[in-house]
Design an enzyme around this catalytic site. Structure first.
Site, PDB file in Angstrom:
ATOM      1  N   GLU A   1      -3.987   1.647  -2.974  1.00 52.45           N
ATOM      2  CA  GLU A   1      -4.185   3.056  -2.630  1.00 52.45           C
ATOM      3  C   GLU A   1      -3.375   3.979  -3.547  1.00 52.45           C
ATOM      4  OE1 GLU A   1      -5.247   5.524   1.419  1.00 52.45           O
ATOM      5  OE2 GLU A   1      -4.092   3.676   1.636  1.00 52.45           O
TER       6      GLU A   1
ATOM      7  N   ASP B   1      -1.195  -6.240   6.129  1.00 47.85           N
ATOM      8  CA  ASP B   1      -0.856  -6.447   4.717  1.00 47.85           C
ATOM      9  C   ASP B   1      -0.346  -7.879   4.555  1.00 47.85           C
ATOM     10  OD1 ASP B   1      -0.833  -3.462   3.541  1.00 47.85           O
ATOM     11  OD2 ASP B   1       0.023  -3.464   5.561  1.00 47.85           O
TER      12      ASP B   1
ATOM     13  N   ASN C   1      -6.787  -4.686   6.089  1.00 48.19           N
ATOM     14  CA  ASN C   1      -7.358  -3.888   7.174  1.00 48.19           C
ATOM     15  C   ASN C   1      -7.953  -4.743   8.297  1.00 48.19           C
ATOM     16  OD1 ASN C   1      -6.834  -1.089   6.796  1.00 48.19           O
ATOM     17  ND2 ASN C   1      -8.188  -1.091   5.014  1.00 48.19           N
TER      18      ASN C   1
ATOM     19  N   ASP D   1       2.952   4.901   4.928  1.00 51.01           N
ATOM     20  CA  ASP D   1       2.791   4.411   6.299  1.00 51.01           C
ATOM     21  C   ASP D   1       2.738   2.884   6.346  1.00 51.01           C
ATOM     22  OD1 ASP D   1       0.360   4.545   4.976  1.00 51.01           O
ATOM     23  OD2 ASP D   1      -0.752   5.432   6.633  1.00 51.01           O
ATOM     24  N   HIS D   2       2.772   2.241   5.189  1.00 54.02           N
ATOM     25  CA  HIS D   2       2.866   0.779   5.089  1.00 54.02           C
ATOM     26  C   HIS D   2       4.243   0.388   4.582  1.00 54.02           C
ATOM     27  CE1 HIS D   2      -1.608  -0.184   5.136  1.00 54.02           C
ATOM     28  NE2 HIS D   2      -1.620   1.121   4.924  1.00 54.02           N
TER      29      HIS D   2
ATOM     30  N   ASP E   1      -3.850  -4.938   1.199  1.00 56.01           N
ATOM     31  CA  ASP E   1      -4.129  -4.332   2.504  1.00 56.01           C
ATOM     32  C   ASP E   1      -5.505  -4.834   2.927  1.00 56.01           C
ATOM     33  OD1 ASP E   1      -4.843  -2.738   4.640  1.00 56.01           O
ATOM     34  OD2 ASP E   1      -4.354  -0.845   3.667  1.00 56.01           O
TER      35      ASP E   1
ATOM     36  N   ASN F   1       0.879  -1.172   0.000  1.00 56.41           N
ATOM     37  CA  ASN F   1       0.000   0.000   0.000  1.00 56.41           C
ATOM     38  C   ASN F   1       0.913   1.217   0.000  1.00 56.41           C
ATOM     39  OD1 ASN F   1      -1.471   2.289   0.896  1.00 56.41           O
ATOM     40  ND2 ASN F   1      -3.047   0.987   1.779  1.00 56.41           N
TER      41      ASN F   1
END
Length: 258
Positions: A34, A217, A148, A249-250, A146, A7
């Protein structure tokens, strides 16, 4: 073959960083999530300069997924999860070198009181239906992205204390269990059953240096993929700034297949 999922939290903001990673790690097939851009904005030419083809399902400002490949372009199987058009561009299914490769960006869900939480659960149910209707668990298939969800307390810095919160609910975890029951193995957990590692860290409050993260992930593989796995890792080094290029941030998740 090296496969990966990442991501990138905005292709426009992360293109230089993505190129840095591709040149350093040389993955053969990559699922990206994303993108936050429309198809006609995707930087095909820039990536082609370093040897990568792309199949894209973009969306303005939000969502967006892509599959990158070296050597030759992937064959498109499906763009978008059937019945989930209102939730945006969150799935693309491809085939490359005999491998079915799907990448997903599962809805976040926001919080347990928000209507998106129920939509998230429904999205998972429709994903399961799509897999059953379209693929055979006996075939080589990778489902990455991802998700979540933290499948177990080991996958969250909050441990059991986070149980019941968004990403940590029984209903969400049941959806992952159903996916695995259909025929997938979590490739990281296959090789590292007891190791705590994370793939996402908030930009705020020093979460990354304090290692307060979540493992959300995944690279999931059917038995024909799982038996080929040699190495799986979260590429934590690529959650750090590189040459003044800002990170997502991933972190990417990588697997090497024999």
């Amino acid at each position: 073959m090296r496969i990966a999922s990442w991501n990138i939290n905005g292709m426009k903001a992360r293109l230089g960083y993505l190129k840095h990673w591709l040149e350093a790690r040389q993955p053969d097939v990559v699922g990206l999530q994303e993108l936050k851009m429309q198809d006609d904005q995707f930087p095909h030419e820039t990536l082609a300069e370093i040897g990568y083809h792309a199949v894209v399902h973009g969306q303005k400002a939000w969502n967006g997924v892509a599959v990158l490949t070296r050597e030759k372009p992937a064959e498109l199987v499906c763009r978008g999860l059937p019945g989930q058009e209102e939730m945006g561009s969150r799935l693309i299914a491809t085939r490359v070198d005999g491998l079915n490769f799907i990448t997903v960006y599962v809805p976040n869900g926001k919080n347990l009181e928000h209507e998106d939480y129920q939509r998230k659960l429904k999205w998972y149910d429709d994903l399961q239906r799509f897999l059953v209707d379209t693929f055979d668990a006996g075939d080589p298939l990778v489902l990455c992205g991802d998700f979540n969800i933290c499948p177990t307390p080991l996958d969250s810095h909050g441990g059991e204390g986070a149980d019941g919160n968004i990403f940590h609910t029984t209903a969400e975890r049941d959806r992952v269990t159903t996916l695995l029951g259909w025929g997938f193995t979590d490739l990281y957990r296959h090789l590292h059953p007891d190791e705590q590692t994370f793939s996402w860290w908030d930009y705020r409050a020093g979460a990354f240096p304090r290692n307060r993260g979540l493992r959300i992930d995944f690279l999931l593989g059917t038995p024909a993929v799982q038996e080929r796995v040699l190495h799986v890792e979260t590429d934590r080094d690529y959650r750090k700034k590189k040459d003044e290029l800002s990170a997502s941030d991933h972190a990417p998740v990588l697997a090497d297949l024999r």
